[in-house]
Motif scaffolding. Sequence first.
Motif, PDB file in Angstrom:
ATOM      1  N   LEU A 137       0.827  -1.211   0.000  1.00  0.00           N
ATOM      2  CA  LEU A 137       0.000   0.000   0.000  1.00  0.00           C
ATOM      3  C   LEU A 137       0.859   1.258   0.000  1.00  0.00           C
ATOM      4  O   LEU A 137       0.541   2.243  -0.684  1.00  0.00           O
ATOM      5  CB  LEU A 137      -0.950  -0.005   1.206  1.00  0.00           C
ATOM      6  CG  LEU A 137      -2.060  -1.047   1.173  1.00  0.00           C
ATOM      7  CD1 LEU A 137      -2.823  -1.052   2.498  1.00  0.00           C
ATOM      8  CD2 LEU A 137      -3.001  -0.809   0.005  1.00  0.00           C
ATOM      9  N   ILE A 138       1.952   1.237   0.752  1.00  0.00           N
ATOM     10  CA  ILE A 138       2.867   2.384   0.785  1.00  0.00           C
ATOM     11  C   ILE A 138       3.501   2.592  -0.590  1.00  0.00           C
ATOM     12  O   ILE A 138       3.566   3.720  -1.090  1.00  0.00           O
ATOM     13  CB  ILE A 138       3.949   2.192   1.873  1.00  0.00           C
ATOM     14  CG1 ILE A 138       3.320   2.321   3.261  1.00  0.00           C
ATOM     15  CG2 ILE A 138       5.098   3.181   1.697  1.00  0.00           C
ATOM     16  CD1 ILE A 138       4.237   1.905   4.399  1.00  0.00           C
ATOM     17  N   GLU A 139       3.946   1.494  -1.218  1.00  0.00           N
ATOM     18  CA  GLU A 139       4.552   1.596  -2.551  1.00  0.00           C
ATOM     19  C   GLU A 139       3.539   2.093  -3.579  1.00  0.00           C
ATOM     20  O   GLU A 139       3.865   2.912  -4.440  1.00  0.00           O
ATOM     21  CB  GLU A 139       5.125   0.240  -2.973  1.00  0.00           C
ATOM     22  CG  GLU A 139       6.369  -0.150  -2.193  1.00  0.00           C
ATOM     23  CD  GLU A 139       6.848  -1.560  -2.495  1.00  0.00           C
ATOM     24  OE1 GLU A 139       6.317  -2.199  -3.429  1.00  0.00           O
ATOM     25  OE2 GLU A 139       7.758  -2.027  -1.790  1.00  0.00           O
ATOM     26  N   GLN A 140       2.311   1.612  -3.469  1.00  0.00           N
ATOM     27  CA  GLN A 140       1.257   2.052  -4.387  1.00  0.00           C
ATOM     28  C   GLN A 140       0.974   3.540  -4.201  1.00  0.00           C
ATOM     29  O   GLN A 140       0.785   4.275  -5.175  1.00  0.00           O
ATOM     30  CB  GLN A 140      -0.015   1.242  -4.150  1.00  0.00           C
ATOM     31  CG  GLN A 140      -1.113   1.521  -5.143  1.00  0.00           C
ATOM     32  CD  GLN A 140      -2.329   0.646  -4.901  1.00  0.00           C
ATOM     33  OE1 GLN A 140      -2.494   0.040  -3.840  1.00  0.00           O
ATOM     34  NE2 GLN A 140      -3.199   0.577  -5.881  1.00  0.00           N
ATOM     35  N   GLU A 163       1.538   9.142  -6.158  1.00  0.00           N
ATOM     36  CA  GLU A 163       2.053  10.501  -5.984  1.00  0.00           C
ATOM     37  C   GLU A 163       2.978  10.876  -7.138  1.00  0.00           C
ATOM     38  O   GLU A 163       2.936  12.007  -7.630  1.00  0.00           O
ATOM     39  CB  GLU A 163       2.771  10.623  -4.637  1.00  0.00           C
ATOM     40  CG  GLU A 163       1.835  10.587  -3.446  1.00  0.00           C
ATOM     41  CD  GLU A 163       2.556  10.540  -2.110  1.00  0.00           C
ATOM     42  OE1 GLU A 163       3.811  10.611  -2.078  1.00  0.00           O
ATOM     43  OE2 GLU A 163       1.869  10.404  -1.085  1.00  0.00           O
ATOM     44  N   GLN A 164       3.806   9.920  -7.586  1.00  0.00           N
ATOM     45  CA  GLN A 164       4.690  10.188  -8.717  1.00  0.00           C
ATOM     46  C   GLN A 164       3.889  10.433  -9.990  1.00  0.00           C
ATOM     47  O   GLN A 164       4.217  11.323 -10.781  1.00  0.00           O
ATOM     48  CB  GLN A 164       5.664   9.021  -8.927  1.00  0.00           C
ATOM     49  CG  GLN A 164       6.733   8.934  -7.860  1.00  0.00           C
ATOM     50  CD  GLN A 164       7.630   7.708  -8.031  1.00  0.00           C
ATOM     51  OE1 GLN A 164       7.320   6.797  -8.795  1.00  0.00           O
ATOM     52  NE2 GLN A 164       8.737   7.682  -7.299  1.00  0.00           N
ATOM     53  N   LYS A 212       0.815  11.619 -10.162  1.00  0.00           N
ATOM     54  CA  LYS A 212       0.190  12.934 -10.024  1.00  0.00           C
ATOM     55  C   LYS A 212       1.183  14.042 -10.351  1.00  0.00           C
ATOM     56  O   LYS A 212       0.844  15.017 -11.019  1.00  0.00           O
ATOM     57  CB  LYS A 212      -0.365  13.121  -8.604  1.00  0.00           C
ATOM     58  CG  LYS A 212      -1.626  12.331  -8.342  1.00  0.00           C
ATOM     59  CD  LYS A 212      -2.105  12.542  -6.905  1.00  0.00           C
ATOM     60  CE  LYS A 212      -3.299  11.674  -6.609  1.00  0.00           C
ATOM     61  NZ  LYS A 212      -3.764  11.814  -5.214  1.00  0.00           N
ATOM     62  N   LEU A 213       2.413  13.885  -9.873  1.00  0.00           N
ATOM     63  CA  LEU A 213       3.449  14.875 -10.155  1.00  0.00           C
ATOM     64  C   LEU A 213       3.749  14.934 -11.646  1.00  0.00           C
ATOM     65  O   LEU A 213       3.873  16.023 -12.225  1.00  0.00           O
ATOM     66  CB  LEU A 213       4.724  14.545  -9.364  1.00  0.00           C
ATOM     67  CG  LEU A 213       5.894  15.509  -9.507  1.00  0.00           C
ATOM     68  CD1 LEU A 213       5.507  16.913  -9.043  1.00  0.00           C
ATOM     69  CD2 LEU A 213       7.085  15.006  -8.722  1.00  0.00           C
ATOM     70  N   GLN A 214       3.831  13.782 -12.296  1.00  0.00           N
ATOM     71  CA  GLN A 214       4.072  13.746 -13.741  1.00  0.00           C
ATOM     72  C   GLN A 214       2.923  14.395 -14.505  1.00  0.00           C
ATOM     73  O   GLN A 214       3.150  15.114 -15.485  1.00  0.00           O
ATOM     74  CB  GLN A 214       4.267  12.299 -14.217  1.00  0.00           C
ATOM     75  CG  GLN A 214       5.583  11.700 -13.781  1.00  0.00           C
ATOM     76  CD  GLN A 214       5.729  10.242 -14.202  1.00  0.00           C
ATOM     77  OE1 GLN A 214       4.780   9.619 -14.682  1.00  0.00           O
ATOM     78  NE2 GLN A 214       6.922   9.696 -14.010  1.00  0.00           N
ATOM     79  N   ILE A 215       1.698  14.172 -14.050  1.00  0.00           N
ATOM     80  CA  ILE A 215       0.536  14.800 -14.693  1.00  0.00           C
ATOM     81  C   ILE A 215       0.610  16.317 -14.547  1.00  0.00           C
ATOM     82  O   ILE A 215       0.353  17.056 -15.511  1.00  0.00           O
ATOM     83  CB  ILE A 215      -0.778  14.244 -14.109  1.00  0.00           C
ATOM     84  CG1 ILE A 215      -0.966  12.802 -14.571  1.00  0.00           C
ATOM     85  CG2 ILE A 215      -1.973  15.111 -14.509  1.00  0.00           C
ATOM     86  CD1 ILE A 215      -2.105  12.066 -13.885  1.00  0.00           C
ATOM     87  N   GLU A 216       0.960  16.783 -13.362  1.00  0.00           N
ATOM     88  CA  GLU A 216       1.092  18.229 -13.144  1.00  0.00           C
ATOM     89  C   GLU A 216       2.154  18.827 -14.068  1.00  0.00           C
ATOM     90  O   GLU A 216       1.953  19.892 -14.655  1.00  0.00           O
ATOM     91  CB  GLU A 216       1.449  18.516 -11.679  1.00  0.00           C
ATOM     92  CG  GLU A 216       0.313  18.295 -10.703  1.00  0.00           C
ATOM     93  CD  GLU A 216       0.748  18.517  -9.259  1.00  0.00           C
ATOM     94  OE1 GLU A 216       1.821  19.125  -9.016  1.00  0.00           O
ATOM     95  OE2 GLU A 216       0.006  18.069  -8.366  1.00  0.00           O
TER      96      GLU A 216
END
Length: 88
Positions: free
Chosen positions: A58-61, A66-67, A69-73
Motif C-alpha cells: 500500500l505504501i509503494e502504491q 504521488e509520482q 500525479k506529479l508527472q501529470i502536473e
Amino acid sequence: MSIFNIPPDEFALVASLLGVGIANKLDVNEQNSIGNFLEAVGQIILTVSAQQQLQQSLIEQQKQNEQLKLQIEIMEKQMELLKKQVED
C-alpha cells in the motif's frame, strides 16, 4: 551461516529430520500437543508477514500514485506553455 541461507532442499531435509527426531521421543498426545503448538506459531508468523507485505504494498502504491500525479502536473504545465507558444 544463517538458517536463512540454507538451500531449499536442505532446509526441508533439516525440518524433516527435526520433526522425526522430536516425534520419536514423544508419545502420541505429546506429538499432537507440540505439533499443534508449532503450527500455531507458524500461522502467526505467516499472518504477521502477510500484513507487513500488504502495508508495504500500500505504501509503494501510494508513492507510485504521488509520482503519477506529479508527472501529470508537469505535463499540464508543459501543455500550458505549448498553448501559449502556439497562440503567440
